[in-house]
Design an enzyme around this catalytic site. Structure first.
Site, PDB file in Angstrom:
ATOM      1  N   ALA A 127      32.144  30.460  16.650  1.00 53.77           N
ATOM      2  CA  ALA A 127      31.514  31.693  16.277  1.00 53.77           C
ATOM      3  C   ALA A 127      32.829  32.181  14.729  1.00 53.77           C
ATOM      4  CB  ALA A 127      31.628  32.818  17.681  1.00 53.77           C
ATOM      5  N   GLY A 133      31.601  28.585  20.560  1.00 51.21           N
ATOM      6  CA  GLY A 133      30.705  28.742  20.669  1.00 51.21           C
ATOM      7  C   GLY A 133      30.077  28.011  20.159  1.00 51.21           C
TER       8      GLY A 133
HETATM    9  C1  HXC Z   1      34.593  30.776  10.603  1.00 49.12           C
HETATM   10  C2  HXC Z   1      34.536  28.227  10.076  1.00 49.12           C
HETATM   11  C3  HXC Z   1      34.683  28.105  11.377  1.00 49.12           C
HETATM   12  C4  HXC Z   1      34.294  28.932  12.176  1.00 49.12           C
HETATM   13  C5  HXC Z   1      35.276  26.620  10.113  1.00 49.12           C
HETATM   14  N1  HXC Z   1      35.069  27.500   9.033  1.00 49.12           N
HETATM   15  N2  HXC Z   1      35.342  26.518  11.596  1.00 49.12           N
HETATM   16  N3  HXC Z   1      34.564  29.365   9.779  1.00 49.12           N
HETATM   17  N4  HXC Z   1      34.378  30.745  12.214  1.00 49.12           N
HETATM   18  N5  HXC Z   1      34.646  28.994  13.465  1.00 49.12           N
HETATM   19  C6  HXC Z   1      35.263  26.968   7.679  1.00 49.12           C
HETATM   20  C7  HXC Z   1      36.325  27.066   7.350  1.00 49.12           C
HETATM   21  O1  HXC Z   1      37.061  28.388   7.216  1.00 49.12           O
HETATM   22  C8  HXC Z   1      36.371  26.490   6.321  1.00 49.12           C
HETATM   23  O2  HXC Z   1      35.714  27.400   4.819  1.00 49.12           O
HETATM   24  C9  HXC Z   1      35.186  25.828   5.797  1.00 49.12           C
HETATM   25  O3  HXC Z   1      34.200  26.223   7.372  1.00 49.12           O
HETATM   26  C10 HXC Z   1      35.553  24.248   6.606  1.00 49.12           C
HETATM   27  O4  HXC Z   1      36.479  24.146   7.291  1.00 49.12           O
HETATM   28  P1  HXC Z   1      37.885  23.338   7.116  1.00 49.12           P
HETATM   29  O5  HXC Z   1      39.143  24.302   8.235  1.00 49.12           O
HETATM   30  O6  HXC Z   1      38.309  23.557   5.576  1.00 49.12           O
HETATM   31  O7  HXC Z   1      37.911  22.283   7.932  1.00 49.12           O
HETATM   32  P2  HXC Z   1      38.500  20.662   8.991  1.00 49.12           P
HETATM   33  O8  HXC Z   1      39.982  20.750   8.003  1.00 49.12           O
HETATM   34  O9  HXC Z   1      38.094  19.409   8.373  1.00 49.12           O
HETATM   35  O10 HXC Z   1      38.746  21.929  10.365  1.00 49.12           O
HETATM   36  C11 HXC Z   1      37.680  21.281  10.480  1.00 49.12           C
HETATM   37  C12 HXC Z   1      37.268  22.292  12.317  1.00 49.12           C
HETATM   38  C13 HXC Z   1      38.467  24.238  11.475  1.00 49.12           C
HETATM   39  C14 HXC Z   1      39.311  22.188  12.745  1.00 49.12           C
HETATM   40  C15 HXC Z   1      36.355  22.858  12.957  1.00 49.12           C
HETATM   41  O11 HXC Z   1      37.738  24.005  11.065  1.00 49.12           O
HETATM   42  C16 HXC Z   1      38.569  24.847  13.224  1.00 49.12           C
HETATM   43  O12 HXC Z   1      39.191  24.668  13.933  1.00 49.12           O
HETATM   44  N6  HXC Z   1      37.736  25.568  13.149  1.00 49.12           N
HETATM   45  C17 HXC Z   1      37.909  26.350  13.690  1.00 49.12           C
HETATM   46  C18 HXC Z   1      37.130  26.021  15.811  1.00 49.12           C
HETATM   47  C19 HXC Z   1      37.628  27.392  16.270  1.00 49.12           C
HETATM   48  O13 HXC Z   1      38.358  28.212  16.634  1.00 49.12           O
HETATM   49  N7  HXC Z   1      36.450  27.593  17.077  1.00 49.12           N
HETATM   50  C20 HXC Z   1      36.480  28.767  17.862  1.00 49.12           C
HETATM   51  C21 HXC Z   1      35.683  30.079  17.190  1.00 49.12           C
HETATM   52  S1  HXC Z   1      35.837  31.651  18.793  1.00 49.12           S
HETATM   53  P3  HXC Z   1      36.540  28.127   3.919  1.00 49.12           P
HETATM   54  O14 HXC Z   1      35.771  28.550   2.533  1.00 49.12           O
HETATM   55  O15 HXC Z   1      37.930  28.489   4.073  1.00 49.12           O
HETATM   56  O16 HXC Z   1      37.007  26.261   3.399  1.00 49.12           O
HETATM   57  C22 HXC Z   1      34.424  31.232  19.600  1.00 49.12           C
HETATM   58  C23 HXC Z   1      34.225  31.976  20.096  1.00 49.12           C
HETATM   59  C24 HXC Z   1      32.735  31.909  20.795  1.00 49.12           C
HETATM   60  O17 HXC Z   1      33.755  30.051  19.204  1.00 49.12           O
HETATM   61  C25 HXC Z   1      32.103  32.960  21.941  1.00 49.12           C
HETATM   62  C26 HXC Z   1      30.973  33.763  21.989  1.00 49.12           C
HETATM   63  C27 HXC Z   1      29.972  33.929  20.901  1.00 49.12           C
END
Ligand code: HXC
Length: 257
Positions: free
Chosen positions: A66, A108
């Site tokens: 998400a 998500g």
């Molecule tokens: C918003 C996101 C994002 C996310 C990545 N990005 N994941 N933006 N929401 N979930 C954006 C980053 O901010 C960044 O943009 C760009 O995508 C590239 O990501 P990086 O982090 O720079 O890449 P990297 O260093 O290679 O790391 C990849 C990653 C990391 C390990 C996947 O992005 C990450 O940890 N993402 C979040 C994963 C997460 O916690 N997901 C769960 C979310 S909660 P900018 O512009 O900043 O450079 C959830 C709840 C679900 O899903 C409930 C039901 C709907």
């Protein structure tokens, strides 16, 4: 319909829906999930389309979860009324769904892949539920669907530590259907989709519904649902055609009736 965050195409009898925010690793903002539910429902009504592939744009992610930036300031009521119901609409799609996953399927994104009926993933795909790391937990079925397939202990580890899990390990548990070299997930998903699309479509829908029942009801109710769906298919022209074709030693020509 016009969509901002997804792409919709058709290849013969297969619909392909692509999450299209590659710069944000296809993070699922509310509008994207709403568009996805709209598009899947529209395809679900199209009798020509008999299987749907769901994939992510770019090489890095199916979806990294998400959209955290969008969620950061939300209240519970905003989360509740902000379109979360779209997930339920995706769960209710009748057409078989295949996830084609490359790279990250986190939060998500992992849950969305698990909403599908089959999962094709590349060797470098990484699944996981990292929500604990941002102070929440999975909210679109992650705890339930993982626990029912991986079991309690591995699921606890994943949701309590946020650790990622490989496509290979998920395949060993039956949660991933095919592990393929990077770049081949769509090709393999398409082959699988075309095989499903060649079957009698009403049977495919009722097969999906019946298997889903195994996750949602008791064995007794599930068996009852399966039996009723089985009997119901004896009302279709495709059942007559399928059995007649077998007897006449030729290929069936299914019409979806
Ligand atoms: C918003 C996101 C994002 C996310 C990545 N990005 N994941 N933006 N929401 N979930 C954006 C980053 O901010 C960044 O943009 C760009 O995508 C590239 O990501 P990086 O982090 O720079 O890449 P990297 O260093 O290679 O790391 C990849 C990653 C990391 C390990 C996947 O992005 C990450 O940890 N993402 C979040 C994963 C997460 O916690 N997901 C769960 C979310 S909660 P900018 O512009 O900043 O450079 C959830 C709840 C679900 O899903 C409930 C039901 C709907």
């Amino acid at each position: 319909a016009e969509y901002q965050y997804i792409l919709v195409e058709r290849k013969e009898r297969v619909g392909i829906v692509t999450l299209n925010r590659p710069k944000e690793l296809n993070a699922l903002n509310f509008q994207l999930v709403a568009e996805l539910a709209d598009a899947l429902e529209e395809i679900d009504r199209d009798e020509e389309i008999r299987c749907i592939i769901l994939t992510g744009a770019g090489e890095r992610a199916f979806a990294a979860g998400a959209d955290i930036k969008e969620m950061a300031d939300k209240t519970p009521i905003e989360m509740f009324s902000g379109g979360f119901a779209a997930w339920e609409r995706i769960r209710r799609i009748h057409t078989p769904l295949i996830a084609a996953v490359q790279g990250y399927a986190l939060g998500g994104g992992c849950e969305l892949a698990m909403h599908c009926d089959m999962i094709v993933a590349t060797e470098n795909a990484r699944f996981g539920q990292p929500e604990i790391g941002i102070g929440v937990i999975p909210g679109a079925g992650g705890t339930q669907r993982l626990a029912r397939t991986l079991g309690k202990y591995r699921t606890m580890e994943l949701v309590l530590t946020g650790a990622q899990i490989s496509a290979q390990e998920l395949a060993a548990h039956g949660l991933v259907n095919r592990v393929v070299p990077p770049g081949e997930h769509l090709t393999v998903a398409l082959q699988l989709a075309q095989t499903v699309a060649a079957q009698a479509p009403l049977a495919a829908r009722l097969a999906k519904e019946s298997v889903q029942a195994a996750f949602e009801t008791s064995l007794e109710e599930g068996l009852e649902q399966e039996r009723k769906n089985f009997f119901l298919l004896f009302s279709t022209e495709d059942m007559r055609e399928g059995m007649r074709a077998f007897v006449e030693k030729r290929k069936p020509d299914f019409k979806g009736r």
